[in-house]
Motif scaffolding. Sequence first.
Motif, PDB file in Angstrom:
ATOM      1  N   MET A  23     104.782 -49.638  40.302  1.00  0.00           N
ATOM      2  CA  MET A  23     103.998 -48.983  41.325  1.00  0.00           C
ATOM      3  C   MET A  23     102.604 -48.707  40.758  1.00  0.00           C
ATOM      4  O   MET A  23     102.467 -48.159  39.682  1.00  0.00           O
ATOM      5  CB  MET A  23     104.702 -47.671  41.725  1.00  0.00           C
ATOM      6  N   TYR A  61     102.106 -42.507  48.369  1.00  0.00           N
ATOM      7  CA  TYR A  61     103.434 -41.898  48.357  1.00  0.00           C
ATOM      8  C   TYR A  61     103.320 -40.369  48.331  1.00  0.00           C
ATOM      9  O   TYR A  61     103.962 -39.670  49.125  1.00  0.00           O
ATOM     10  CB  TYR A  61     104.224 -42.404  47.146  1.00  0.00           C
ATOM     11  N   GLY A 120     100.392 -44.333  36.278  1.00  0.00           N
ATOM     12  CA  GLY A 120     101.523 -45.218  36.035  1.00  0.00           C
ATOM     13  C   GLY A 120     102.004 -45.244  34.604  1.00  0.00           C
ATOM     14  O   GLY A 120     102.795 -46.103  34.227  1.00  0.00           O
ATOM     15  N   GLN A 130     104.272 -44.096  31.712  1.00  0.00           N
ATOM     16  CA  GLN A 130     105.611 -43.536  31.674  1.00  0.00           C
ATOM     17  C   GLN A 130     105.907 -42.950  30.299  1.00  0.00           C
ATOM     18  O   GLN A 130     105.779 -43.648  29.296  1.00  0.00           O
ATOM     19  CB  GLN A 130     106.646 -44.629  31.988  1.00  0.00           C
ATOM     20  N   TYR A 162     101.269 -39.697  35.439  1.00  0.00           N
ATOM     21  CA  TYR A 162     102.083 -40.166  36.564  1.00  0.00           C
ATOM     22  C   TYR A 162     101.218 -40.961  37.541  1.00  0.00           C
ATOM     23  O   TYR A 162     101.586 -42.055  37.954  1.00  0.00           O
ATOM     24  CB  TYR A 162     102.757 -38.988  37.286  1.00  0.00           C
ATOM     25  N   LEU A 163     100.063 -40.412  37.910  1.00  0.00           N
ATOM     26  CA  LEU A 163      99.178 -41.113  38.849  1.00  0.00           C
ATOM     27  C   LEU A 163      98.733 -42.465  38.305  1.00  0.00           C
ATOM     28  O   LEU A 163      98.598 -43.432  39.053  1.00  0.00           O
ATOM     29  CB  LEU A 163      97.945 -40.268  39.164  1.00  0.00           C
ATOM     30  N   THR A 220      98.493 -47.164  41.021  1.00  0.00           N
ATOM     31  CA  THR A 220      97.916 -45.851  41.305  1.00  0.00           C
ATOM     32  C   THR A 220      97.735 -45.622  42.804  1.00  0.00           C
ATOM     33  O   THR A 220      98.058 -44.545  43.314  1.00  0.00           O
ATOM     34  CB  THR A 220      96.569 -45.689  40.569  1.00  0.00           C
ATOM     35  N   THR A 258      99.387 -46.930  45.304  1.00  0.00           N
ATOM     36  CA  THR A 258     100.698 -46.757  45.927  1.00  0.00           C
ATOM     37  C   THR A 258     101.249 -45.373  45.626  1.00  0.00           C
ATOM     38  O   THR A 258     101.824 -44.715  46.504  1.00  0.00           O
ATOM     39  CB  THR A 258     101.670 -47.845  45.422  1.00  0.00           C
ATOM     40  N   ARG A 259     101.065 -44.915  44.399  1.00  0.00           N
ATOM     41  CA  ARG A 259     101.521 -43.563  44.035  1.00  0.00           C
ATOM     42  C   ARG A 259     100.778 -42.513  44.858  1.00  0.00           C
ATOM     43  O   ARG A 259     101.373 -41.546  45.335  1.00  0.00           O
ATOM     44  CB  ARG A 259     101.297 -43.287  42.555  1.00  0.00           C
TER      45      ARG A 259
END
Length: 107
Positions: A1, A9, A63, A65, A60-61, A3, A5-6
């Motif tokens: 996913m 969401y 991507g 992890q 998180y934004l 940035t 798309t996040r």
Amino acid sequence: MNTGTRLAYLRNKKGMSQPQLAEKLSVSQSTIAMWESNKRKISAEDIVRLADLFAVTTDYLLGRQPKDDGLLVAAHMDDDLTDEQKKEIEEYIEFKKAQYRKQHEKD
């Protein structure tokens, strides 16, 4: 996913429209649309503002992890979880980490 798309969401999860998000950030609705479609990069300053607004990490934004010995752990937990649910998730993560380490000690 990615940035964009996040961002879409998180915005939808909060029940927020693009114009509403644009107003909160003092940017145009087209800017939000371009961020979400990855046609325009989000500045570092705006990434921080978005992370604060949605109560997530900048990692998180972007991507990124978090990892533990090569094991994907978690990016974030939703704020609407009860303390008991959060504890359950944390215990499960620790259980999975232990399983992973035990399995890889044999290798």
